[in-house]
Design a protein around this motif. Structure first.
Motif: not given
Length: 355
Positions: A208-213, A230-234, A256-265, A267-273
Motif C-alpha cells: 500500500e505505502a511501500d512496494g514489492a519488497a 497488496g495492490v503495489r505488487i504490480h 499468483l501461483d498460490e492465489q494469495i488473496p489481495l485485500e483491495c480497498c 477508494t482508500s487506495n486512491v485516497q492514500t496514493g
C-alpha cells in the motif's frame, strides 16, 4: 449490464479488511465524545461524515489520519468497544455483508485502564450482540475479529500471543498495521516465528505505502495467507499497464501461483496514493491477470464508503456481475475459517448471485 443501487445492496458480500476504529457511526462518535468531553470538528452527524470524507480525499495523510484520533478517544472502555463492534456488524449486515472480519489493535484501547484481554473480550461481546441484532432484523451475518499489532511499535510478540490465546473464540487471525514504509515485517520476526509455530492465520498490510519488497517480506518472512491491500505488487510485474506481455517477478509469480488473496480497498487506495483513480486502479489488470483480488472497505467512516458503494464504483469502472461474483467467491475461500465453513460461505455467495 446496469445494476441498481438496491440490486447491488442485496448482493452477498464478504469484507476481509475493515478497521473497527475506522467505521463508527457518526452519531455514535458524537454521543460518546460528548460523554467524555472530547471535542469534534462538528456535532452534526452528516457534517461530521462529510468532514472526514473531505479530509480523506484531500491528499493529505495528516488530515486523513486525524479522524482516528477522534475515534480512538471514545474506544477506551469495554462498554464503548462493545457498542462500536455491535453497530459495525449491524451496519455491515444491512449492506448485504454475510461475513466480516473486523480488525483492530488492542494496544490502542488501553488508556481507560483495560487490559489487552479485556479489550478482546469487549469487542467479541459486541460482535456477538451485533450478529444477534442483525438476525432479528432478518440479516444472516457471520463476523470475526483480527488482532492488529502496530508495526511502528514493539508489542507485536505480545499481540501474537494474545491472538493465539484467543484463537477460535475471539480471534481468527493476526495482522500488522500502521505505517508501512520504514517499518517492514522483518522488524517483527519473533512474532511471525511464534505465529508460524502455532499455525495462526496471518494477513499483513503490504503493498500500500511501500512496494514489492514489502510484499515479499510479508509473504516470505511473515508467511501471510493474505495481503492487506497488496495492490503495489504490480511493481513486480514488468510491462504492467502496457500492451507488452507481462513478465512476473518472483514475488508476483508466487502470489499468483498460490492465489494469495489481495485485500483491495479501491477508494482508500486512491485516497492514500496506492492508486491514482478508481478507473486506473491496479485491481482491474490484476484481476485480468488471474490474481485473487477481493473488494473491501478499509475504513467506512473515515473514507466515506460502504461495500455497496465500492461495488457500485467498480461497476461504473466496467466491472460486470460476474466480476463481482468472482471477487466475492475469492473472499469466501480466503476467510480465516475452517474449510467446511468457508465452503458454506461460498455456497451462500453462489446462491445469492443465482437468485
Amino acid at each position: 449490464m446496469t445494476l441498481t443501487a438496491e440490486e447491488i445492496r442485496i448482493l452477498p458480500k464478504i469484507v476481509l479488511h475493515d478497521h473497527l476504529d475506522g467505521g463508527l457511526r457518526p452519531a455514535t462518535l458524537i454521543e460518546l465524545s460528548a460523554e467524555i468531553g472530547h471535542e469534534l470538528p462538528t456535532t452534526d452527524p452528516d457534517a461530521l461524515a462529510r468532514d472526514f470524507a473531505q479530509n480523506a480525499n484531500s491528499g493529505s495523510l495528516v488530515r486523513y489520519l486525524e479522524a482516528f484520533s477522534h475515534t480512538a478517544a471514545v474506544m477506551q472502555t469495554a462498554a464503548n468497544l462493545t457498542r462500536v463492534a455491535r453497530e459495525a456488524v449491524v451496519d455491515l449486515a444491512a449492506d448485504g455483508v454475510i461475513y466480516a472480519e473486523l480488525r483492530y489493535a488492542p494496544e490502542q484501547h488501553l488508556e481507560g485502564g483495560l487490559t489487552l484481554q479485556e479489550v478482546v473480550e469487549a469487542v467479541q461481546d459486541g460482535i456477538k450482540e451485533g450478529i444477534a441484532e442483525a438476525a432479528e432484523a432478518g440479516y444472516g451475518i457471520r463476523a470475526a475479529a483480527l488482532l492488529d499489532a502496530m508495526r511502528h511499535l514493539d508489542r507485536s510478540f505480545e499481540i501474537a500471543e494474545l491472538a493465539i490465546a484467543n484463537r477460535g473464540r475471539c480471534c481468527v487471525g493476526f495482522d500488522i498495521a500502521g505505517p508501512e514504509l520504514g517499518f517492514p515485517p522483518s522488524n517483527h520476526r519473533a512474532a511471525f516465528q511464534l505465529l508460524r509455530e502455532n499455525l495462526m492465520p496471518v494477513t499483513i498490510h503490504a503493498g500500500e505505502a511501500d512496494g514489492a519488497a514489502s510484499v515479499g517480506e510479508a509473504l516470505g518472512l511473515g508467511s501471510a495467507r493474505r495481503l492487506g491491500h497488496g495492490v503495489r505488487i504490480h511493481e513486480d510485474i514488468e510491462g504492467f499497464g502496457t500492451d507488452e506481455e507481462p513478465v512476473f517477478g518472483i514475488i508476483a509469480q508466487h502470489a499468483l501461483d498460490e492465489q494469495i488473496p489481495l485485500e483491495c480497498c479501491p477508494t482508500s487506495n486512491v485516497q492514500t496514493g496506492a492508486a491514482t483513480s478508481i478507473e486506473d486502479h491496479p485491481i482491474h489488470e490484476l484481476r485480468d491477470l488471474g490474481f485473487a483480488v477481493t473488494i473491501n472497505t478499509d475504513n467506512r467512516l473515515v473514507s466515506g464508503v460502504s461495500m455497496s458503494g465500492e461495488f457500485a464504483k467498480l461497476v461504473e469502472a466496467g466491472w460486470t456481475l460476474e466480476d463481482l461474483f468472482e471477487a466475492t467467491l475469492v473472499a469466501a475461500w480466503g476467510a480465516f475459517l475452517p474449510y467446511d465453513e468457508r465452503a458454506e460461505l461460498a455456497e451462500r455467495v453462489v446462491e445469492g448471485y443465482e437468485s
